[in-house]
Design an enzyme around this catalytic site. Structure first.
Site, short mmCIF file in Angstrom:
data_model
loop_
_atom_site.label_atom_id
_atom_site.label_comp_id
_atom_site.label_asym_id
_atom_site.label_seq_id
_atom_site.Cartn_x
_atom_site.Cartn_y
_atom_site.Cartn_z
N LYS A 82 41.46 -44.72 0.87
CA LYS A 82 40.62 -45.16 2.00
C LYS A 82 40.25 -46.62 1.89
CE LYS A 82 38.90 -41.18 4.12
NZ LYS A 82 39.36 -41.65 5.43
N GLU B 80 35.57 -42.99 -2.75
CA GLU B 80 36.68 -42.63 -3.64
C GLU B 80 36.54 -43.29 -5.01
OE1 GLU B 80 40.36 -43.09 -1.38
OE2 GLU B 80 40.09 -41.08 -0.57
N GLY C 261 36.12 -40.52 21.44
CA GLY C 261 35.59 -41.87 21.29
C GLY C 261 34.58 -41.97 20.16
N ALA D 58 44.80 -41.96 9.47
CA ALA D 58 44.30 -43.34 9.34
C ALA D 58 43.67 -43.89 10.61
CB ALA D 58 45.35 -44.29 8.81
N ALA D 59 43.47 -43.04 11.63
CA ALA D 59 42.76 -43.51 12.83
C ALA D 59 41.36 -43.99 12.43
CB ALA D 59 42.64 -42.39 13.86
N GLY D 60 40.70 -43.18 11.63
CA GLY D 60 39.33 -43.53 11.20
C GLY D 60 39.32 -44.80 10.36
N ASP D 61 40.25 -44.91 9.41
CA ASP D 61 40.29 -46.10 8.55
C ASP D 61 40.57 -47.36 9.37
OD1 ASP D 61 39.80 -44.59 6.30
OD2 ASP D 61 41.90 -44.40 5.73
N GLY E 131 52.51 -42.19 10.16
CA GLY E 131 52.10 -42.74 8.87
C GLY E 131 50.65 -43.19 8.85
P1 ATP Z 1 41.52 -39.62 10.37
O1 ATP Z 1 40.91 -38.77 9.30
O2 ATP Z 1 42.60 -38.95 11.18
O3 ATP Z 1 41.91 -40.98 9.91
P2 ATP Z 1 38.86 -39.65 11.39
O4 ATP Z 1 38.56 -38.19 11.53
O5 ATP Z 1 38.25 -40.38 10.25
O6 ATP Z 1 40.40 -39.91 11.46
P3 ATP Z 1 38.45 -39.95 14.22
O7 ATP Z 1 37.06 -39.74 14.67
O8 ATP Z 1 39.42 -38.84 14.44
O9 ATP Z 1 38.40 -40.43 12.70
O10 ATP Z 1 39.07 -41.24 14.94
C1 ATP Z 1 38.51 -42.53 14.82
C2 ATP Z 1 38.66 -43.26 16.14
O11 ATP Z 1 40.05 -43.36 16.45
C3 ATP Z 1 38.02 -42.57 17.32
O12 ATP Z 1 36.65 -42.92 17.46
C4 ATP Z 1 38.87 -43.07 18.48
O13 ATP Z 1 38.42 -44.35 18.93
C5 ATP Z 1 40.25 -43.23 17.85
N1 ATP Z 1 41.09 -42.05 18.08
C6 ATP Z 1 41.21 -40.94 17.29
N2 ATP Z 1 42.05 -40.04 17.83
C7 ATP Z 1 42.49 -40.58 18.99
C8 ATP Z 1 43.40 -40.17 20.03
N3 ATP Z 1 44.02 -38.96 19.99
N4 ATP Z 1 43.60 -41.01 21.08
C9 ATP Z 1 43.00 -42.22 21.15
N5 ATP Z 1 42.14 -42.68 20.20
C10 ATP Z 1 41.88 -41.88 19.14
#
Ligand code: ATP
Length: 293
Positions: free
Chosen positions: A29, A128, A213, A239-242, A277
């Protein structure tokens, strides 16, 4: 380092099976968030540790290639932190996290890291590395006017007295539920969860809610700032969250107002979910700006 084994089915205890493929993906992370922050235009250094193995060399090389100053990543005896990930035909996975060098960080490393950390605008922490290290850095950084952003992932119940050192607490849905006991199923529940965290002393909170969102709320705000996600065709949300956190930290450290920073982070994360990825899916500043225009 993520070591990903693809299999038809998971082996039983005592059983040997043939794998389909093995691939290596630089991760962690801290590294992912540092790469996201650097590619989003930040001036970023990563503090941490790798092992004496070949993965350590590869991990530091990848950081440097992505614009992260890895000169303060210590090399410790033994292995680097490794995630052994096994994915079967139905996409079910099992993961063994081996902390390796990350688990060896201690008080001497904090002393070594502090001058660099205290010269920064912000310090972004995850969960971590050992909690006593994180706790000490948070207290020192906050006490010296460095903005503390904390993403306690993997999640754990934070000691109550630690909240006062957090300038921005970033949690996803499952982390928010673990810390507050509130399932953030809708906007009202997210507001309530944010209020609980603010009551404990965090200066501000961002709850990321996947494709729903995010919600930002700071002390004194009656209603939080809800930011929609961009509508994209999701390929892989890893990695959306990261990506979101790194981009937000970088943009706001450069003076971008929070509402704009949230939209910027949301665009960066949206691009990442359209690509397969983890670290390799993180976009550059040019890609984020082009996406938003
Ligand atoms: P991950 O563990 O998959 O890295 P996370 O659970 O830590 O993610 P999420 O809340 O799923 O984090 O996503 C973080 C941000 O990414 C969201 O607030 C949003 O802005 C964007 N996001 C996530 N999923 C999507 C999606 N399917 N389409 C568009 N934006 C997304």
């Amino acid at each position: 380092m993520d070591v990903v084994n693809r299999v038809v089915r998971h082996p039983q205890p005592g059983e040997t099976i043939h794998g389909l493929s093995t691939t290596y993906h630089p991760g962690g992370k801290g590294a992912n968030q540092a790469v996201a922050a650097a590619l989003a235009g930040g001036d970023i250094a990563l503090f941490g540790a790798v092992g004496e193995d070949g993965f350590g060399v590869e991990l530091k090389r990848t950081l440097t290639e992505n614009g992260v100053d890895a000169s303060s990543v210590a090399v410790k005896p033994g292995t680097s932190g490794i995630a052994f990930i096994t994915v079967d035909d139905t996409a079910d996975n099992s993961i063994i996290l081996s902390a390796g060098a990350n688990g060896q960080l201690g008080a001497a490393d904090v002393d070594r890291m502090l001058p660099g950390l205290l010269a920064a605008h912000s310090v972004l922490l995850q969960n971590e590395i050992p909690w006593p290290v994180t706790r000490e850095v948070m207290e020192q950084a906050h006490g010296n006017g460095v903005r503390v952003i904390f993403n306690p992932a993997p999640a754990f119940l934070l000691p109550e007295d630690a909240y006062r050192w957090i300038d921005l607490l970033v949690l996803n849905e499952s982390e928010a539920e673990l810390l507050t006991g509130i399932a953030v199923a809708d906007g009202a529940a997210a507001e309530l969860a944010a209020d609980r965290l603010l009551e404990r002393g965090a200066a501000a909170v961002v709850l990321t809610l996947g494709e729903r969102g995010s919600l930002y709320k700071a002390q004194g705000m009656a209603i939080g700032v809800a930011t929609s996600s961009y509508r994209v065709r999701a390929v892989d949300t890893t990695a959306a969250g990261d990506t979101f956190i790194g981009a937000l930290a970088s943009a706001t450290a450069k003076g971008m107002p929070i509402a704009e920073g949230l939209a910027f982070a949301s665009a960066a994360a949206a691009i990442a979910v359209t690509r397969a990825g983890a670290q390799e899916s993180i976009p550059t500043l040019e890609e984020i700006e082009a996406f938003m225009s």
